[in-house]
Write an enzyme that holds these catalytic residues in place. Structure first.
Site: not given
Ligand SMILES: C[S@@+](CC[C@H](N)C(=O)[O-])C[C@H]1O[C@@H](n2cnc3c(N)ncnc32)[C@H](O)[C@@H]1O
Length: 207
Positions: A94, A117, A121, A153
């Protein structure tokens, strides 16, 4: 008849993947590479197009790629072995843990976080990689003047990064002006093909 040295010395995927003997103590970079060349870290390397191309282009530097997905780690290690890269190691761990507990302080010259990532939400935003703790941990691993290079992005995530950066001490912002000479990451190539804008910034460690 024994194999020629160039063949018998070729790295295997197992030589590329680095499995620490303990994850409870930080590593000495001398244990990872045969020389003390400047170290670049690619956090969350994915399928590794960027770090593989960088390691091929820059034999005078060492590279460590972190990634949590086993299939991606295996793929990068296989390609690196095929390319005969001795200056790249891949760590399945990790990102925050690697930065905080495994990498020694003042050991990294450049770190990349490319297209982490976005966790769009609101309820999932605490899973985003770029958080105050992560910036502090990466900063501690960097040599003085070392850089953290961030790309995404995702505009809302970039705006989130900007806020966290503004509250994080010990950095100066630097323009990202050498992009043309950089290989693309796997995700970057996809986003560019879709005509999407890329948001990016460089943080340089200052005292
Ligand atoms: C969106 S992909 C980007 C991959 C690559 N950097 C690129 O630009 O092509 C994000 C990658 O980070 C990895 N990842 C996500 N969270 C991670 C974490 N906490 N630690 C290690 N890897 C992580 C994912 O498995 C995935 O491969």
């Amino acid at each position: 008849m024994s194999a020629p040295d160039s063949v018998s010395n070729a790295p295997t995927p197992d030589d590329i993947q680095w499995i620490p003997s303990s994850i409870l103590e930080s590593v000495r970079t001398a244990d990872l590479f045969s020389n003390e060349a400047p170290l670049t870290v690619d956090y969350g390397c994915g399928e590794g197009a960027f770090v593989l191309a960088m390691a091929e282009r820059h034999p005078e530097r060492n590279f460590l790629a972190t990634e949590r997905l086993v299939g991606r780690v295996e793929k990068v290690c296989k390609i690196a072995a095929r390319l005969g890269l001795r200056n790249l190691r891949v760590l399945r761990l990790e990102n925050l843990y690697a930065a905080r507990f495994i990498l020694p302080p003042d050991s990294v010259s450049t770190s990349y976080v490319s297209f982490p990532d976005p966790w769009p939400k609101r309820a999932h935003q605490n899973r985003r990689l770029v958080q105050p703790d992560f910036l502090d941990a990466v900063r501690a691993t960097l040599v003085s003047g070392g850089e953290l290079r961030l790309k995404t992005d995702d505009l809302p995530y970039f705006q989130w990064m900007e806020k966290i950066i503004a509250d994080s001490k010990g950095w100066e912002r630097v323009a990202w002006d050498d992009d043309a000479s950089h290989p693309l990451t796997n995700f970057e190539a996809r986003f560019i093909a879709q005509g999407l804008p890329i948001h990016k910034t460089i943080l340089r460690k200052i005292a």
